[in-house]
Design a protein around this motif. Structure first.
Motif, PDB file in Angstrom:
ATOM      1  N   LYS A   1     -11.826   6.877  -1.810  1.00  0.00           N
ATOM      2  CA  LYS A   1     -11.551   5.398  -3.055  1.00  0.00           C
ATOM      3  C   LYS A   1      -9.891   5.404  -2.563  1.00  0.00           C
ATOM      4  O   LYS A   1      -8.942   5.506  -2.488  1.00  0.00           O
ATOM      5  N   ASN A   2      -9.798   3.580  -2.471  1.00  0.00           N
ATOM      6  CA  ASN A   2      -9.046   2.913  -2.269  1.00  0.00           C
ATOM      7  C   ASN A   2      -8.244   2.371  -3.673  1.00  0.00           C
ATOM      8  O   ASN A   2      -8.413   3.054  -4.825  1.00  0.00           O
TER       9      ASN A   2
ATOM     10  N   TYR B   1      -6.811  -1.797  12.466  1.00  0.00           N
ATOM     11  CA  TYR B   1      -7.459  -3.573  10.877  1.00  0.00           C
ATOM     12  C   TYR B   1      -7.736  -4.769  11.874  1.00  0.00           C
ATOM     13  O   TYR B   1      -7.426  -5.312  10.786  1.00  0.00           O
TER      14      TYR B   1
ATOM     15  N   TYR C   1      -4.559  -2.902   3.787  1.00  0.00           N
ATOM     16  CA  TYR C   1      -4.714  -1.965   2.753  1.00  0.00           C
ATOM     17  C   TYR C   1      -5.036  -0.594   2.551  1.00  0.00           C
ATOM     18  O   TYR C   1      -5.106   0.287   2.597  1.00  0.00           O
ATOM     19  N   ASN C   2      -6.663  -1.092   3.183  1.00  0.00           N
ATOM     20  CA  ASN C   2      -7.478   0.198   3.843  1.00  0.00           C
ATOM     21  C   ASN C   2      -7.051   0.855   4.580  1.00  0.00           C
ATOM     22  O   ASN C   2      -7.896   2.461   4.680  1.00  0.00           O
TER      23      ASN C   2
ATOM     24  N   ALA D   1       0.943  -1.292  -0.371  1.00  0.00           N
ATOM     25  CA  ALA D   1       0.432   0.209   0.187  1.00  0.00           C
ATOM     26  C   ALA D   1       1.184   1.401   0.280  1.00  0.00           C
ATOM     27  O   ALA D   1       0.674   2.062  -0.842  1.00  0.00           O
TER      28      ALA D   1
ATOM     29  N   TYR E   1      -6.574  -6.608   3.015  1.00  0.00           N
ATOM     30  CA  TYR E   1      -6.803  -5.545   3.002  1.00  0.00           C
ATOM     31  C   TYR E   1      -7.651  -4.632   3.961  1.00  0.00           C
ATOM     32  O   TYR E   1      -7.991  -3.759   3.328  1.00  0.00           O
TER      33      TYR E   1
ATOM     34  N   THR F   1     -10.472  -0.055  10.688  1.00  0.00           N
ATOM     35  CA  THR F   1     -10.934  -0.638   9.811  1.00  0.00           C
ATOM     36  C   THR F   1     -11.942  -1.591   9.166  1.00  0.00           C
ATOM     37  O   THR F   1     -12.380  -2.641   7.771  1.00  0.00           O
TER      38      THR F   1
ATOM     39  N   TYR G   1      -5.037   3.655   2.976  1.00  0.00           N
ATOM     40  CA  TYR G   1      -4.438   4.450   2.816  1.00  0.00           C
ATOM     41  C   TYR G   1      -6.063   5.287   3.338  1.00  0.00           C
ATOM     42  O   TYR G   1      -5.777   6.545   2.393  1.00  0.00           O
ATOM     43  N   ALA G   2      -6.870   4.791   4.071  1.00  0.00           N
ATOM     44  CA  ALA G   2      -7.159   5.483   5.007  1.00  0.00           C
ATOM     45  C   ALA G   2      -6.273   7.303   6.085  1.00  0.00           C
ATOM     46  O   ALA G   2      -6.945   8.129   5.272  1.00  0.00           O
TER      47      ALA G   2
ATOM     48  N   HIS H   1      -5.135   9.983   2.375  1.00  0.00           N
ATOM     49  CA  HIS H   1      -5.648  10.083   1.979  1.00  0.00           C
ATOM     50  C   HIS H   1      -5.922  11.450   3.419  1.00  0.00           C
ATOM     51  O   HIS H   1      -6.085  12.891   2.599  1.00  0.00           O
TER      52      HIS H   1
ATOM     53  N   MET I   1     -14.812   4.062  -0.105  1.00  0.00           N
ATOM     54  CA  MET I   1     -15.027   3.920   1.386  1.00  0.00           C
ATOM     55  C   MET I   1     -15.083   5.078   2.500  1.00  0.00           C
ATOM     56  O   MET I   1     -15.002   6.286   1.537  1.00  0.00           O
TER      57      MET I   1
END
Length: 784
Positions: free
Chosen positions: A379-380, A104, A330-331, A20, A327, A123, A334-335, A338, A386
């Motif tokens: 968006k991931n 996570y 990964y999110n 990621a 997964y 997440t 990304y969170a 962003h 998301m």
């Protein structure tokens, strides 16, 4: 960006983290001119190592709490994968730094409170949603006999309590709830304890433990060997699917798994295949991990193209489809990325120019990131939208999966439903029954897990005393009540104009009933009435034809005509009681009956008084001679009838009879009947008739021994005796009957009393007129 968790069992989580970060750094639109870094620490699951590693990352090499001493990197957020208890403890220690803590794996129910835990984010959905989702699955299939096996940590126990309340709210029961220590893996003897408990009854077994891990296939094999068929298992941990010798066991298709929403990441799997293992050289176990991926039996999507003569163990991770929480990791990355991007773009003014002051602001105020993490929408890398809600939870749901054995002896997951608590009502829970593969003992239909069979429509539940609420007997609904669903607690009363059908599962319109002229009883009464009407008419004709004979003239033939005509009307008035009651017929029924009978009884009374007066007038010097004649008798008839007419008019003007729908007199029927309006007026009319009959009877009875020439008093006495007997017996009979039979009783009384009067007074005279005409002379009449 820094993290602290890496060990071989969760290498995929580490790789997802690295992947990621690399993907974000290669993205020119996300955090342009900014390079994310990562710092990973392997805690080896020891609390002391966790705290020490975290202090080194957050505070620098000196482990002094609340101080930052030359940290080797600028920390933007902490991404961790602890257990619920470790997450809670870590937060309480390190919240003083105010760094966002993104988990996570933790589903801690309590830490979703942004007021008490303002720096915590997840997440994966919290346990509240998990327990609600399981409850919806149980409700969907009607499963109400449940056994639960769970960890004893505080968050799980609270979630289980919510699940229990939901089950009991829907009429279910917890047959068994057994807890196990949460701070370690379940040991073999504890697993055997679970299996023994599962054998006790055919229930739904919920395995609520190992939330952040994976179920070993060996657990499933032990269940298959020891637990009988005909049960269903709901588990909240993914089962590790590996290739083993399928000939030695059979997996029955009875497992439902709640797994947080995931998506296949093809680029990530490619990254695993192509990554340079030297990046993991510091871990002495990494060599074996990478060698496993070189085995020819490894899954194609992660198998590496490398030369290795080392034969891996048959239970190697490379043949597993479980990729940890990659997964969710990964999110999480990304969170945070962003949120950083939004914060930097906001503080940079024009969104593109970076100054030294901007960067220093980022370094000195990491707590500003929370403003952008709350309610984050992004968006991931897979293009999937998301959301982070106001509680700091990723707004995702669960996939509901079957763990099944295919005919070719391979194991796989099949998504059979979804639960998304953030979806609109009615769309939050879906099940595709066609996709579910049931165990053969279920005959391809959803099993029913109950303490006893369902109560079918037409029955209601009656809880057995001293037992679970879902253990009950089924008793049929009472008359007039229905249950149109299974397992209803109470029966529903039908509306007044409806009644329960034979099965007690639907209300049907009540049968409308009244004394119809078309039914046998109505036909019989009508025929009798008309027959006696004709008989009376014939007698009247005979009396008119023989009006000059001594026997007709002997006792005031005008009164005889009036009496016969009134009796004809009495027979006819009974027809008003037959047929559907209407407003006009209800008014005419009792009033016509009362007036016609009062005329008949007045005529009889006049006849009786005439007999007595005639006897007294024959005595020498009697003053009653002037009272002899038709004027007196006619006056008696008119005056006595007038009183009844006044009573009837008063009845009609105050509370007249009216049609009435009687819905309660007879079961399942609506009786159309005439309500008397004023029951007092009704009994006054009957009472007045009784008064006239009583006076006539008394006078006739006293005059029965007069000379034979005036022996009509005997006939009147017998007629009044019959009349009074009929109406005295009528009252209790009338009050004890219901519906159309009350009307029939009154008609019978009218016909019987009228026939009694006709038979006792006129039949003997007709006998003489027609069969013994030689006796119809003054001489023979005096001898009678």
């Amino acid at each position: 960006m820094c993290s602290y968790r890496y060990y071989s069992l969760h290498t995929y989580n580490f790789l997802a983290f690295v992947f990621a970060v690399k993907e974000i750094n290669n993205n020119s639109e996300l955090l342009p001119n900014i390079t994310l870094g990562l710092h990973i620490k392997d805690s080896l699951r020891y609390i002391r190592n966790i705290i020490e590693s975290a202090l080194k990352i957050l505070a620098g090499q000196s482990t002094i709490v609340n101080f930052k001493c030359n940290s080797s990197c600028t920390v933007a957020a902490i991404i961790e994968g602890f257990t619920d208890e470790e997450t809670y403890g870590f937060y309480n220690i390190f919240q003083i730094y105010q760094f966002p803590q993104v988990s996570y794996s933790s589903q801690n129910l309590y830490m979703s409170d942004p007021v008490q835990y303002p720096y915590f984010y997840q997440t994966v959905p919290n346990e509240l949603h998990l327990s609600v989702g399981i409850g919806k699955l149980l409700k969907y299939f009607g499963w109400k006999w449940v056994s639960i096996f769970s960890n004893d940590d505080e968050s799980s126990m609270r979630a289980i309590q919510i699940l229990k309340e939901g089950i009991e709210w829907n009429g279910g029961c917890i047959a068994l709830h057994q807890t196990f220590p949460h701070h370690r893996r379940i040991k073999n003897f504890e697993l055997q304890k679970i299996i023994r408990a599962s054998k006790k009854s055919s229930t739904v077994n919920i395995y609520y433990f190992n939330k952040s891990g994976v179920f070993s296939l060996h657990y499933i094999l032990d269940i298959e060997r020891n637990v009988k068929s005909g049960q269903v298992f709901i588990i909240i941990a993914e089962v590790e699917i590996i290739k083993i010798n399928q000939k030695h066991f059979q997996i029955r298709n009875k497992y439902f798994i709640f797994k947080p929403h995931t998506k296949v990441m093809p680029k990530f799997l490619k990254f695993v295949r192509e990554m340079k293992p030297i990046w993991l050289a510091s871990d002495y176990r990494a060599k074996h991990w990478w060698e496993d991926l070189c085995d020819s039996s490894c899954l194609k999507k992660i198998r590496r193209d490398c030369n290795s003569t080392v034969k891996t163990d048959i239970f190697s991770h490379c043949v597993s489809t479980y990729f940890g929480s990659s997964y969710s990791v990964y999110n999480a990355v990304y969170a945070v990325a962003h949120a950083l991007h939004a914060m930097i773009m906001s503080d940079s003014g024009n969104g593109t120019t970076w100054t030294r002051e901007n960067k220093e602001l980022l370094y000195s105020l990491p707590w500003k990131l929370h403003r952008y993490l709350r309610n984050l929408h992004f968006k991931n890398g897979l293009g999937e939208e998301m959301y982070l809600d106001e509680n700091g939870d990723l707004t995702t749901g669960y996939n509901i999966m079957n763990f099944i054995l295919l005919p070719n002896m391979t194991l796989k997951y099949e998504v059979v439903g979804h639960y998304n608590p953030h979806a609109p009502p009615g769309q939050d829970f879906t099940i595709d029954e066609k996709a579910i593969v049931w165990e053969s003992s279920f005959t391809q239909k959803p099993p029913q897990f109950r303490c006893n069979p369902s109560c079918h429509p037409g029955y209601r539940k009656l809880t057995r005393e001293g037992e679970f609420v879902c253990c009950y007997d089924c008793i049929p609904c009472a008359d007039g009540e229905i249950s149109n669903q299974t397992d209803m607690d109470t029966c529903t009363t039908c509306p007044d104009d409806q009644w329960s059908n034979q099965k007690r599962d639907a209300c049907i319109p009540k049968v409308i009933t009244f004394l119809s002229i078309e039914e046998p009883l109505g036909i019989t009464l009508t025929s009798i009435s008309m027959f006696y009407f004709l008989i009376t008419a014939v007698i009247l004709g005979i009396f008119i034809y023989y009006r000059d004979t001594p026997i007709v003239r002997a006792n005031n033939r005008d009164l005889s005509y009036i009496l016969l005509i009134s009796l004809m009307l009495c027979f006819l008035c009974s027809l008003l009681f037959i047929g559907q009651p209407k407003e006009t017929s209800c008014i005419l029924r009792q009033t016509t009956f009362g007036i016609t009978f009062s005329i008949a009884l007045s005529s009889i009374l006049a006849k009786t008084i005439t007999v007595v007066t005639a006897f007294q007038a024959t005595k020498p010097g009697s003053k009653l001679r002037k009272w002899m004649g038709s004027k007196v008798s006619n006056s008696i008839v008119l005056s006595c009838s007038f009183i009844q007419i006044v009573l009837c008019l008063a009845w009609l003007f105050t509370a007249p009879p009216f049609p009435y729908l009687n819905m309660k007199s007879e079961i399942g029927k609506i009786l159309i009947e005439c309500n008397e309006g004023s029951i007092i007026a009704f009994y006054c009319v009957l009472g007045y008739l009784g008064f006239l009959a009583g006076i006539s009877f008394i006078i006739a009875f006293l005059a029965r021994n007069l000379p034979d020439s005036f022996n009509e008093a005997k006939n009147i006495t017998f007629s009044m005796l019959v009349f009074c007997s009929v109406w005295i017996s009528f009252i209790p009979t009338y009050l004890s009957t219901k519906g159309k039979y009350m009307v029939a009783v009154e008609i019978f009384a009218i016909l019987a009393s009228s026939t009694g009067l006709l038979g006792c007074i006129f039949v003997p005279k007709c006998y003489i007129i027609l069969l013994r005409p030689e006796s119809n002379n003054k001489k023979d009449i005096r001898k009678m």
